[in-house]
Motif scaffolding. Structure first.
Motif, PDB file in Angstrom:
ATOM      1  N   LEU A 175       0.835  -1.207   0.000  1.00 33.46           N
ATOM      2  CA  LEU A 175       0.000   0.000   0.000  1.00 33.46           C
ATOM      3  C   LEU A 175       0.863   1.247   0.000  1.00 33.46           C
ATOM      4  CD1 LEU A 175      -2.222  -1.232   2.960  1.00 33.46           C
ATOM      5  CD2 LEU A 175      -2.887  -1.320   0.574  1.00 33.46           C
ATOM      6  N   ASP A 176       0.528   2.189  -0.878  1.00 34.93           N
ATOM      7  CA  ASP A 176       1.210   3.482  -0.923  1.00 34.93           C
ATOM      8  C   ASP A 176       0.226   4.555  -0.446  1.00 34.93           C
ATOM      9  OD1 ASP A 176       2.953   5.534  -1.353  1.00 34.93           O
ATOM     10  OD2 ASP A 176       3.191   5.229  -3.511  1.00 34.93           O
ATOM     11  N   MET A 203       3.684  -1.353   3.723  1.00 39.39           N
ATOM     12  CA  MET A 203       3.063  -0.101   3.298  1.00 39.39           C
ATOM     13  C   MET A 203       3.913   1.125   3.609  1.00 39.39           C
ATOM     14  SD  MET A 203       0.040   0.423   6.073  1.00 39.39           S
ATOM     15  CE  MET A 203       0.164  -0.361   7.656  1.00 39.39           C
ATOM     16  N   THR A 205       3.083   4.895   4.748  1.00 41.34           N
ATOM     17  CA  THR A 205       2.014   5.759   5.250  1.00 41.34           C
ATOM     18  C   THR A 205       2.593   6.796   6.204  1.00 41.34           C
ATOM     19  OG1 THR A 205      -0.109   5.861   6.419  1.00 41.34           O
ATOM     20  CG2 THR A 205       1.442   4.202   7.172  1.00 41.34           C
TER      21      THR A 205
END
Length: 624
Positions: A175-176, A203, A205
């Motif tokens: 996840l970006d 990810m 975040t």
């Protein structure tokens, strides 16, 4: 079990080295966050891991048959498909079974096709999966299944891409910035989903609450080196501070040794033995360590802004609507000196419109907005900054100002401000088109601050900013003596910066809450207000009308059993919920007990939602 290994990879663009010779692994059920400054290659690393880019050196090795799903900042979706078609346009076997079953429901006369589809649903236990994927779509506000992707906003596309990968149940989810474009309700739901699901995450975040509640490991890239912390965000902060202290002590020790060895070097004759040559080699290693410096630019800013008068900003009986959508209705508020207000609410409730009305770029329908003569707004909008071709970073900021005046006749120059916000002297003379998305946001922030406003308005300032920059911004704002309004989904940021909240509930309902976000969350979870119950009823009604296609079939024998069982389970859960809620109103609980009971209540609400949604689906089918 190791799923993926990154082995000695490097990546450069021309003379700009993003990272060099870095290695780490991702094991099953790990939830890893990758932390680094903007512009150091976070997105490039994700692209390399997912095969969208290749490293200059090194390799990425993954297990055979590993299913990786990647949520990019700008999702790649087919514009011609609808929301529903996008969801079903995957290789997920169970989704295809559900699609065949729903097609059979639309043609009830074909009993053979229906029986075959029903059997497949039974064999693969697709009923639970169907409930789960519809719940994901419902929580991410993707209920218009026939809407074309081409007509979706950027935020809706991001949510659709997120829904798609959650539904696909990958072995590894990358996840970006997953929380960008999500409102607080969605972010908290996603947090709970990741925290309870057995899912492997890697990810990037900047959401520190998210890091705290979801991640069990943090990998940091700093000055070209990787550091791994086996814990959440609090653990990372504690251990990073200890590491920096140890590094400083080591450098001090090297400095002392360097002075001694430098004296020895100066006294050495030209002819040197093998032994002395070895000591000479050591000297250069000591010299390098002794001259190590952390790139930290901490400048205490006693800002000498223009004095605010007694009249700052007043809103009298202000109303605003867009057709049937009400934003404000006879809203009144008088701002006082030093006020620090956070604005929260679901997407589409009018938060940005409210800011535009204050700065008078949008006119109210009724009422008066009075701005004091001494007020100088600094407005950071979501639209960003317009850059001229071939401009350098320092040239951009100097268009807005050369310095900020400080107390006692001192000042901070544009260049010093840029340094504080992590643009070193070399970076200041880079062309702006070379900057990453996060660096552009950082530069835009500097252009707002250099104008020395006394009333700052920040609309989602934390989007795309790295954690290091967020800490710098927070420290700046804590020193800022003027008025401040912040719209943000970053709960950690809000807790640190604001004193009270405007809660935009929708349809012109705005609540003034006296506290920060964490205070508000505890209040919301512990107070079964009529509005909250009303909202839950509205949500349940929405779930009932979720998909009319399911209403064309009577219940099977197993579904009838499930239906009866669900009624009893929901009743029991509701009784447990009422018991906890009565505790809050009748008992004196300490902070720890409040936290425990709030967590139990949240879990109960999630179970009630899940089972109620299934009950409505079965009820709709039975009524058909």
């Amino acid at each position: 079990m190791n799923l993926l290994s990154v082995e000695n990879i490097s990546k450069s663009y021309g003379e700009r080295v993003l990272f060099s010779d870095i290695s780490f692994g991702v094991n099953k059920d790990q939830k890893i966050a990758f932390v680094a400054k903007n512009g150091t290659g976070k997105t490039s690393l994700l692209n390399i891991i997912t095969g969208k880019d290749i490293p200059d050196e090194g390799q990425v090795v993954s297990r055979n048959g590993l299913h990786i799903a990647f949520l990019a900042q700008e999702p790649d979706l087919s514009a011609d498909l609808t929301v529903e078609e996008t969801i079903f346009a995957t290789d997920n076997k169970i989704l295809k079974i559900i699609r065949e079953y729903e097609t059979a429901l639309e043609n009830p006369d074909d009993t053979e096709k229906y029986q075959k589809a029903f059997e497949q649903m039974e064999i693969h236990n697709a009923w639970d999966f169907e409930t789960q994927y519809k719940q994901i779509l419902f929580k991410l506000k993707l209920d218009q299944l026939s809407q074309k992707v081409s007509s979706l906003s950027g935020g809706q596309k991001k949510r659709l891409a997120l829904a798609n990968i959650l539904i696909s149940k990958p072995d590894l989810l990358i996840l970006d910035e997953p929380t960008n474009h999500l409102d607080l309700e969605m972010i908290e739901w996603l947090e709970n989903y990741f925290a309870k699901e057995n899912i492997t995450l890697f990810m990037v975040t900047h959401d520190r609450f998210f890091l705290e509640r979801v991640c069990n490991e943090i990998i940091e890239l700093e000055n070209g080196k990787l550091y791994s912390y086996k814990g959440n965000y609090s653990y990372y902060l504690e251990k990073k501070e200890a590491r920096i202290a140890a590094e400083k002590a080591s450098v001090e020790k090297a400095k002392n040794l360097y002075v001694k060895e430098l004296d020895w070097m100066r006294r050495q004759p030209k002819a040197r033995t093998t032994k002395s040559k070895s000591r000479i080699d050591d000297f250069y290693i000591i010299k390098e360590k002794a001259h190590q410096r952390r790139k930290e630019h901490k400048v205490q800013l006693e800002i000498n802004m223009e004095r605010l008068g007694s009249k700052i900003l007043e809103l009298h009986q202000v109303s605003k609507s867009f057709q049937s959508k009400k934003i404000l209705h006879k809203f009144n508020y008088t701002f006082k000196k030093g006020e620090r207000i956070g604005i929260i609410g679901k997407n589409g409730t009018g938060k940005s419109t409210f800011l535009n009305m204050i700065t008078q770029s949008v006119k109210s329908d009724e009422g008066k907005i009075i701005v004091g003569d001494t007020v100088k707004f600094g407005y950071y909008t979501q639209s960003g900054i317009k850059i001229k071709p071939e401009q350098k970073v320092i040239e951009v900021i100097k268009e807005f100002g050369d310095y900020i005046p400080l107390a006692k006749g001192r000042q901070i120059s544009a260049s010093q401000l840029l340094e504080r916000f992590l643009f070193d002297r070399k970076k200041q003379y880079d062309f702006v088109e070379k900057l990453s998305g996060g660096e552009l946001k950082r530069l835009y922030l500097c252009t707002v601050l250099i104008q020395n406003p006394n009333f700052l308005i920040l609309d989602e300032p934390t989007n795309d900013l790295d954690i290091v920059t967020l800490n710098v911004l927070e420290n700046f704002l804590l020193d800022f003596p003027g008025c401040l309004i912040v719209v943000s989904h970053d709960r950690y940021f809000m807790d640190k910066i604001v004193d009270h909240l405007f809660v935009f509930r929708g349809q012109a309902e705005i609540e003034d809450f006296p506290g920060n976000y964490s205070d508000f969350r505890v209040y919301e979870d512990s107070s079964p207000a009529p509005e909250k119950e009303k909202q839950q009823n509205t949500d349940k009604a929405s779930k009932k009308s979720w998909k009319t296609g399911n209403s064309q079939s009577k219940l099977s024998f197993n579904e009838q059993k499930e239906y009866g069982k669900l009624e009893k389970e929901i009743q029991k859960l509701e009784e447990e919920k009422l018991a906890i809620e009565s505790l809050f109103s009748t008992s004196e609980l300490d902070n720890e007990q409040i936290g425990e009971q709030s967590e139990k209540l949240q879990q109960l609400l999630e179970k009630i939602d899940e089972k109620t949604e299934r009950w409505f689906e079965l009820s709709a089918k039975m009524e058909g």
